[in-house]
Design a protein around this motif. Structure first.
Motif, PDB file in Angstrom:
ATOM      1  N   PRO A  81       0.818  -1.222   0.000  1.00  0.00           N
ATOM      2  CA  PRO A  81       0.000   0.000   0.000  1.00  0.00           C
ATOM      3  C   PRO A  81       0.848   1.267   0.000  1.00  0.00           C
ATOM      4  N   ASP A  82       0.273   2.331  -0.549  1.00  0.00           N
ATOM      5  CA  ASP A  82       0.939   3.638  -0.521  1.00  0.00           C
ATOM      6  C   ASP A  82       0.710   4.315   0.829  1.00  0.00           C
ATOM      7  N   VAL A  83      -0.474   4.060   1.388  1.00  0.00           N
ATOM      8  CA  VAL A  83      -0.864   4.664   2.667  1.00  0.00           C
ATOM      9  C   VAL A  83      -1.466   3.572   3.542  1.00  0.00           C
ATOM     10  N   VAL A  99       4.322  -3.186   9.287  1.00  0.00           N
ATOM     11  CA  VAL A  99       4.172  -2.288   8.130  1.00  0.00           C
ATOM     12  C   VAL A  99       5.499  -1.580   7.870  1.00  0.00           C
ATOM     13  N   ALA A 100       6.121  -1.056   8.938  1.00  0.00           N
ATOM     14  CA  ALA A 100       7.393  -0.324   8.793  1.00  0.00           C
ATOM     15  C   ALA A 100       8.481  -1.210   8.188  1.00  0.00           C
ATOM     16  N   GLU A 101       8.470  -2.472   8.559  1.00  0.00           N
ATOM     17  CA  GLU A 101       9.495  -3.410   8.091  1.00  0.00           C
ATOM     18  C   GLU A 101       9.266  -3.851   6.640  1.00  0.00           C
ATOM     19  N   ASN A 102       7.988  -4.126   6.310  1.00  0.00           N
ATOM     20  CA  ASN A 102       7.675  -4.684   4.983  1.00  0.00           C
ATOM     21  C   ASN A 102       7.334  -3.633   3.928  1.00  0.00           C
ATOM     22  N   CYS A 103       6.840  -2.477   4.369  1.00  0.00           N
ATOM     23  CA  CYS A 103       6.486  -1.396   3.423  1.00  0.00           C
ATOM     24  C   CYS A 103       7.032  -0.073   3.970  1.00  0.00           C
ATOM     25  N   PRO A 104       8.356   0.068   4.014  1.00  0.00           N
ATOM     26  CA  PRO A 104       8.945   1.254   4.664  1.00  0.00           C
ATOM     27  C   PRO A 104       8.540   2.585   4.038  1.00  0.00           C
ATOM     28  N   ASP A 105       8.141   2.556   2.750  1.00  0.00           N
ATOM     29  CA  ASP A 105       7.802   3.814   2.076  1.00  0.00           C
ATOM     30  C   ASP A 105       6.323   4.181   2.197  1.00  0.00           C
ATOM     31  N   ALA A 106       5.525   3.328   2.839  1.00  0.00           N
ATOM     32  CA  ALA A 106       4.096   3.636   2.990  1.00  0.00           C
ATOM     33  C   ALA A 106       3.917   4.730   4.048  1.00  0.00           C
ATOM     34  N   LEU A 107       3.061   5.690   3.742  1.00  0.00           N
ATOM     35  CA  LEU A 107       2.709   6.736   4.704  1.00  0.00           C
ATOM     36  C   LEU A 107       1.853   6.104   5.800  1.00  0.00           C
ATOM     37  N   LEU A 151       3.635   9.231  18.156  1.00  0.00           N
ATOM     38  CA  LEU A 151       4.976   9.633  17.739  1.00  0.00           C
ATOM     39  C   LEU A 151       5.523   8.751  16.616  1.00  0.00           C
ATOM     40  N   ARG A 152       5.193   7.464  16.655  1.00  0.00           N
ATOM     41  CA  ARG A 152       5.722   6.551  15.622  1.00  0.00           C
ATOM     42  C   ARG A 152       5.062   6.770  14.265  1.00  0.00           C
ATOM     43  N   CYS A 153       3.862   7.331  14.235  1.00  0.00           N
ATOM     44  CA  CYS A 153       3.154   7.514  12.956  1.00  0.00           C
ATOM     45  C   CYS A 153       3.579   8.810  12.279  1.00  0.00           C
ATOM     46  N   ASP A 154       3.372   8.860  10.973  1.00  0.00           N
ATOM     47  CA  ASP A 154       3.726  10.065  10.221  1.00  0.00           C
ATOM     48  C   ASP A 154       2.723  11.187  10.470  1.00  0.00           C
ATOM     49  N   LEU A 155       1.475  10.813  10.723  1.00  0.00           N
ATOM     50  CA  LEU A 155       0.433  11.811  10.968  1.00  0.00           C
ATOM     51  C   LEU A 155      -0.697  11.161  11.762  1.00  0.00           C
ATOM     52  N   SER A 156      -1.174  11.873  12.795  1.00  0.00           N
ATOM     53  CA  SER A 156      -2.319  11.384  13.567  1.00  0.00           C
ATOM     54  C   SER A 156      -3.514  12.293  13.316  1.00  0.00           C
ATOM     55  N   LEU A 157      -4.640  11.684  12.974  1.00  0.00           N
ATOM     56  CA  LEU A 157      -5.868  12.433  12.694  1.00  0.00           C
ATOM     57  C   LEU A 157      -6.626  12.644  14.001  1.00  0.00           C
ATOM     58  N   MET A 158      -6.906  13.904  14.317  1.00  0.00           N
ATOM     59  CA  MET A 158      -7.558  14.266  15.577  1.00  0.00           C
ATOM     60  C   MET A 158      -8.946  14.836  15.293  1.00  0.00           C
ATOM     61  N   ILE A 371      -4.330  17.715  -0.074  1.00  0.00           N
ATOM     62  CA  ILE A 371      -3.048  18.410  -0.247  1.00  0.00           C
ATOM     63  C   ILE A 371      -2.033  17.944   0.813  1.00  0.00           C
ATOM     64  N   LYS A 372      -2.510  17.776   2.057  1.00  0.00           N
ATOM     65  CA  LYS A 372      -1.631  17.336   3.147  1.00  0.00           C
ATOM     66  C   LYS A 372      -1.066  15.940   2.865  1.00  0.00           C
ATOM     67  N   ILE A 373      -1.930  15.033   2.405  1.00  0.00           N
ATOM     68  CA  ILE A 373      -1.488  13.657   2.114  1.00  0.00           C
ATOM     69  C   ILE A 373      -0.474  13.659   0.967  1.00  0.00           C
ATOM     70  N   GLU A 374      -0.770  14.434  -0.080  1.00  0.00           N
ATOM     71  CA  GLU A 374       0.138  14.511  -1.234  1.00  0.00           C
ATOM     72  C   GLU A 374       1.498  15.089  -0.813  1.00  0.00           C
ATOM     73  N   PHE A 375       1.447  16.132   0.024  1.00  0.00           N
ATOM     74  CA  PHE A 375       2.688  16.767   0.493  1.00  0.00           C
ATOM     75  C   PHE A 375       3.529  15.772   1.299  1.00  0.00           C
ATOM     76  N   LEU A 376       2.899  15.067   2.217  1.00  0.00           N
ATOM     77  CA  LEU A 376       3.639  14.103   3.049  1.00  0.00           C
ATOM     78  C   LEU A 376       4.236  12.983   2.211  1.00  0.00           C
ATOM     79  N   ARG A 377       3.472  12.513   1.243  1.00  0.00           N
ATOM     80  CA  ARG A 377       3.984  11.416   0.407  1.00  0.00           C
ATOM     81  C   ARG A 377       5.182  11.873  -0.425  1.00  0.00           C
TER      82      ARG A 377
END
Length: 413
Positions: A81-83, A99-107, A151-158, A371-377
């Motif tokens: 997955p991309d995300v 996920v981090a180990e098998n898909c390191p580039d996934a957001l 902290l471990r995630c790239d972005l947390s939705l609040m 836009i936020k998702i595209e920027f992070l990716r």
């Protein structure tokens, strides 16, 4: 030709939008990513339930996964997955390192739902009969786990601005890894308002909420023992209809026709029962996040009486859809006023519709989220470099969680 982007959602449970606000929230996120052109897979270790949504109807692939099992590694590597969206911190704890180990580039995104540590710390303070203060969170074991996950995630939705501020001020979380995305609702137009039942067509009070959620069960006890007898004294003909999925025997035992306190279990159509009621009562004494039952009341044009916890972070500077009070006598007085006074009721209804349109209309959030998702990716390596605490936790907890999981997997063989 652009390749279709893939989203993997790892769900704590299968979505049940008719059972809880969390289920509704998940369907809103699915719709948001669908609109961005993602192909979506939803995976969960949970058992199927009678009330789960049929994901295929929404063109979402359904995948059952196992905890502490390397079959997930094969699955996620193949899907690539991309995300990846973790539904609550417990799923990030279980599957984040894989996920981090098998898909390191996934957001990696985390949907917090509400801050579990805040809800639990408030619940504990309530049970121990003292006022909650932010530093109570420091002794809450769940806080350590939940903050580590954020902290471990790239972005947390609040979903709550209050909780974002709490994370920034109390836990010193950098704003770059937090993102405000509340419930995403369809705006209400004048024609829809005309179709709502009018004051005279409505009757009774209503409470609605999933009984697996402790704040709801506590609120119903509070209504039964303290608030409802006082309302009933002033309005002898009044009835309180209590709806909610998964009522236990102790909930069902509160049913008392003579007192006009009716436990009616799961609502087949929640919107319908809220629309037929004249007033929603929600005396929540602890909790966190945004209250789906109170947004639903606004959508249905039904005024509500709630507490400061109930209304927290929901209405900004706008007037409430009824009354907010923590005092029992004021709560009873507000409920009776709304039930009897058409002018006050109408004003409250208008306030609620304004809150929906000005604070929760999905059009306010769709494009900025894309836009936020595209920027992070596009900037993921730099974004992760900036989040040193997250990288450090990923490094250490990946090791500990990984070996604990591997040990459980071996033990289960």
């Amino acid at each position: 030709m652009n390749q279709v982007q893939k989203l993997l959602i790892i769900g704590f449970v299968w979505p049940e939008p008719n059972s809880s606000a969390a289920g509704g929230r998940m369907m809103q996120l699915i719709s948001l990513f669908k609109a961005q052109g993602f192909s979506i897979s939803f995976a969960s270790p949970a058992q199927d339930s009678d009330f789960m949504v049929d994901l295929q109807e929404y063109e979402v692939e359904k995948e059952s996964i196992q905890l502490n099992n390397s079959s997930f590694d094969v699955f996620v590597k193949e899907l690539n997955p991309d995300v990846v969206l973790f539904d609550r911190f417990m799923m990030e704890e279980q599957f984040g390192w894989r996920v981090a180990e098998n898909c390191p580039d996934a957001l990696r995104l985390l949907d917090t739902e509400d801050l579990h540590c805040l809800r639990l710390a408030r619940q504990k303070a309530f049970k121990e009969n003292h006022s909650f203060i932010a530093t109570d969170l420091f002794v809450e074991e769940v806080a350590k786990r939940e903050i580590a996950s954020i902290l471990r995630c790239d972005l947390s939705l609040m979903i709550s601005e209050f909780e974002m501020e709490l994370l920034e001020s109390t836990f010193k979380i950098d704003i770059s890894i937090l993102y405000y995305l509340p419930f995403l609702l369809k705006p209400i137009d004048a024609a829809e308002i005309q179709e709502l039942p009018v004051f005279e067509e409505r009757r009774d009070f209503v409470f609605i909420g999933n009984f697996l959620h402790e704040p709801n069960w506590n609120a119903v006890q509070y209504l039964k023992e303290t608030i409802w007898p006082l309302i009933k004294k002033l309005l002898p003909e009044a009835v309180l209809n209590v709806y909610g999925a998964y009522p236990s025997q102790k909930v069902l035992q509160l049913h008392n026709k003579k007192e006009g306190f009716l436990i009616l279990g799961r609502a087949i159509d929640a919107k319908e029962v809220v629309q037929e009621a004249r007033v929603v009562l929600a005396p929540l004494r602890f909790g966190a996040g945004i209250k789906g039952k109170l947004l639903e009341a606004m959508q249905c044009g039904t005024p509500s009486v709630t507490t400061t916890i109930g209304s927290e972070a929901m209405h900004g500077d706008l007037p409430w859809n009824g009354f907010i009070t923590d005092d029992v006598a004021d709560f009873v007085d507000a409920a009776v006023q709304l039930y009897q006074d058409k002018a006050i009721w109408h004003k409250a209804q208008k306030n609620g519709l304004k809150i929906i349109n000005q604070r929760y209309s999905k059009g306010l959030f769709e494009s900025s989220f894309r836009i936020k998702i595209e920027f992070l990716r596009s900037n993921l390596p730099q974004h992760r470099l900036n989040n040193f605490m997250g990288s450090m936790l990923q490094h250490h907890t990946l090791k500990s969680t990984k070996y604990m999981s591997r040990w459980i997997e071996e033990k289960n063989k």
